[in-house]
Design a protein around this motif. Sequence first.
Motif, PDB file in Angstrom:
ATOM      1  N   GLN A  82      44.188  45.948  40.607  1.00 44.96           N
ATOM      2  CA  GLN A  82      43.721  44.586  40.855  1.00 44.96           C
ATOM      3  C   GLN A  82      43.675  43.854  39.514  1.00 44.96           C
ATOM      4  N   SER A  83      44.074  42.606  39.517  1.00 45.92           N
ATOM      5  CA  SER A  83      44.174  41.896  38.246  1.00 45.92           C
ATOM      6  C   SER A  83      43.874  40.416  38.405  1.00 45.92           C
ATOM      7  N   PHE A  84      43.705  39.776  37.251  1.00 46.62           N
ATOM      8  CA  PHE A  84      43.772  38.323  37.125  1.00 46.62           C
ATOM      9  C   PHE A  84      44.976  38.047  36.228  1.00 46.62           C
ATOM     10  N   ASP A  85      45.912  37.263  36.734  1.00 42.35           N
ATOM     11  CA  ASP A  85      47.177  37.033  36.046  1.00 42.35           C
ATOM     12  C   ASP A  85      47.145  35.697  35.320  1.00 42.35           C
ATOM     13  N   MET A  86      47.185  35.749  33.990  1.00 37.37           N
ATOM     14  CA  MET A  86      47.104  34.548  33.166  1.00 37.37           C
ATOM     15  C   MET A  86      48.504  34.020  32.868  1.00 37.37           C
ATOM     16  N   ASN A  87      48.771  32.797  33.270  1.00 39.40           N
ATOM     17  CA  ASN A  87      50.081  32.163  33.111  1.00 39.40           C
ATOM     18  C   ASN A  87      50.242  31.728  31.656  1.00 39.40           C
ATOM     19  N   MET A  88      51.099  32.420  30.934  1.00 33.79           N
ATOM     20  CA  MET A  88      51.253  32.165  29.508  1.00 33.79           C
ATOM     21  C   MET A  88      52.019  30.883  29.213  1.00 33.79           C
ATOM     22  N   ARG A  89      52.516  30.196  30.246  1.00 31.25           N
ATOM     23  CA  ARG A  89      53.109  28.874  30.051  1.00 31.25           C
ATOM     24  C   ARG A  89      52.050  27.776  30.117  1.00 31.25           C
ATOM     25  N   HIS A  90      50.895  28.111  30.675  1.00 28.55           N
ATOM     26  CA  HIS A  90      49.822  27.123  30.773  1.00 28.55           C
ATOM     27  C   HIS A  90      49.210  26.911  29.396  1.00 28.55           C
ATOM     28  N   PRO A  91      48.886  25.678  29.038  1.00 30.11           N
ATOM     29  CA  PRO A  91      48.357  25.410  27.688  1.00 30.11           C
ATOM     30  C   PRO A  91      47.160  26.286  27.316  1.00 30.11           C
ATOM     31  N   LEU A  92      46.266  26.563  28.259  1.00 29.91           N
ATOM     32  CA  LEU A  92      45.080  27.344  27.930  1.00 29.91           C
ATOM     33  C   LEU A  92      45.429  28.765  27.508  1.00 29.91           C
TER      34      LEU A  92
END
Length: 510
Positions: free
Chosen positions: A281-291
């Motif tokens: 199970q994960s939280f997937d952080m979009n590395m294209r998003h500025p944050l």
Amino acid sequence: MDLTRRTLIGSGAALGGAALLAACGGAREGGESQASSTPRHGGRLRLGILDGERSGNLDAHKPVGIGSIIRGFAMYAKPWEWSSRMTPDLALAELSEVAPDASYWTIRLRKGLEFHNGKTITADDLAFSILRLTDPALASPYGALVHPVDRSRVDKLDDRTVRIHFREGRGFVALPDTWTNFGGVVPTDYHPVTNPIGAGPYKIKEFLPGQRALFTRFENYFKAGKPYAGELEIIEFKDPTTRIAALLAGQIDMANALLPEQAGLLGQSARLLVSKTNTWQSFDMNMRHPLFQDPRVRQAFRLIADREDLVRRALQGQGRIGNDLYSPQDPSFDHGIRQRVTDIDQARSLLRQAGQFNPSVELVASPAGATSALVFAEQAKKAGVDIRVKKVDLATFNSPEWKDWAISTGGTLGLSWLPTGLHIDAPTAVANHTFFKDARFDRLFTAALAEPDLSKRTELVHAAQRIQHESGGLLIWGFTNILDGISPRVGGIEAEESHFPTWRFDKLWV
């Protein structure tokens, strides 16, 4: 459609959480079975699944929805099959050998194999099957998992043997792992609608998309004496409440992949089968998003996560904590990487260094991921991070909209490291939801994919995993147990490290 990260993990829906669980009492984990301890033939085995996908099909190589994938396990046999430990074992193949430089595989079929229609299975059928899976005209998303196959060099060596080469002479040691789920061997005149013929334990008798599929026993299955049940029925449900009610009423014999919130609904009418797996199970952080372009922000989010709390509350304790890396069962896994623990002060410091003061972000959650998202949002407040949880239905969660989400819930099956990477974050990943890209990681992964020697491959994997751990986009917080509801009349079923003991249709009886 992506089985691993959208269809399977997101296919459930919460039933009301702990209050409902407490109100219904506890399930009997691993309770006594009333089934005969000796295998017996006959009867109808009934599996209830959550799908209801009216566009579902019987395609061996391009299944639509989880129901189509499960039906494929009944209808189609492959060169390999999953062991109880989720490793590929020989099935239709009696031999599979990789070249010293991994530039080709040689596969030899067993003698005397038959399809459902009585036709002998030959090397022509095996070659046709891999060519159909990888056919650009078919455009199967699962063909991408075996994309290195050189379609011009699938060579028949004799009536039972095929040699499969890879494009540009590249190495590909992961062929068995990547072919096994979606590589059903079918005859050269196969058609999923007009001629849905396979060599699996059951033959299709009736199929109503979005409702049910009825199968009959294949008498000449390659495993002598199996399957046991005379008929198999796979019934599709649109909501988990109705499915649980059907199990308790004796209308189905098995309900697969229950959410932890559902387990207590079984009461004393069915037993709870708990399989301790490496499904994550994960939280997937979009590395294209500025944050999330700044690795310090990604590290801060990982330090915010209280993994023990997530396992306790989101999984009802049915699992164990993760360390932001998948496939801990893989023999090449780097167990020397220190377990990441919650550190709110360090998370605040990293956010400040990245110029993020009290950031706010929307976390998109699948129906099955909503509880973990809410728990994480609560944890993030301690670091001054505002996480707004947006729960979406499964259709939206499976849609292309994910490309624009800053962070979303995720997870996948617990395959070995290389095939998981080919799904998730390798150079040619079919479902790179974090948009992770690192030149050195790509080189290491490609080299590992071409290295048959385990000790040499382990060195490459260790180096690649340290890059994932420090700068990747996955926050893997836990590994979940697979929970199945089983009628007392079902025999032959056992807990596994795989994800589908209820799909072992050739070994179950009623």
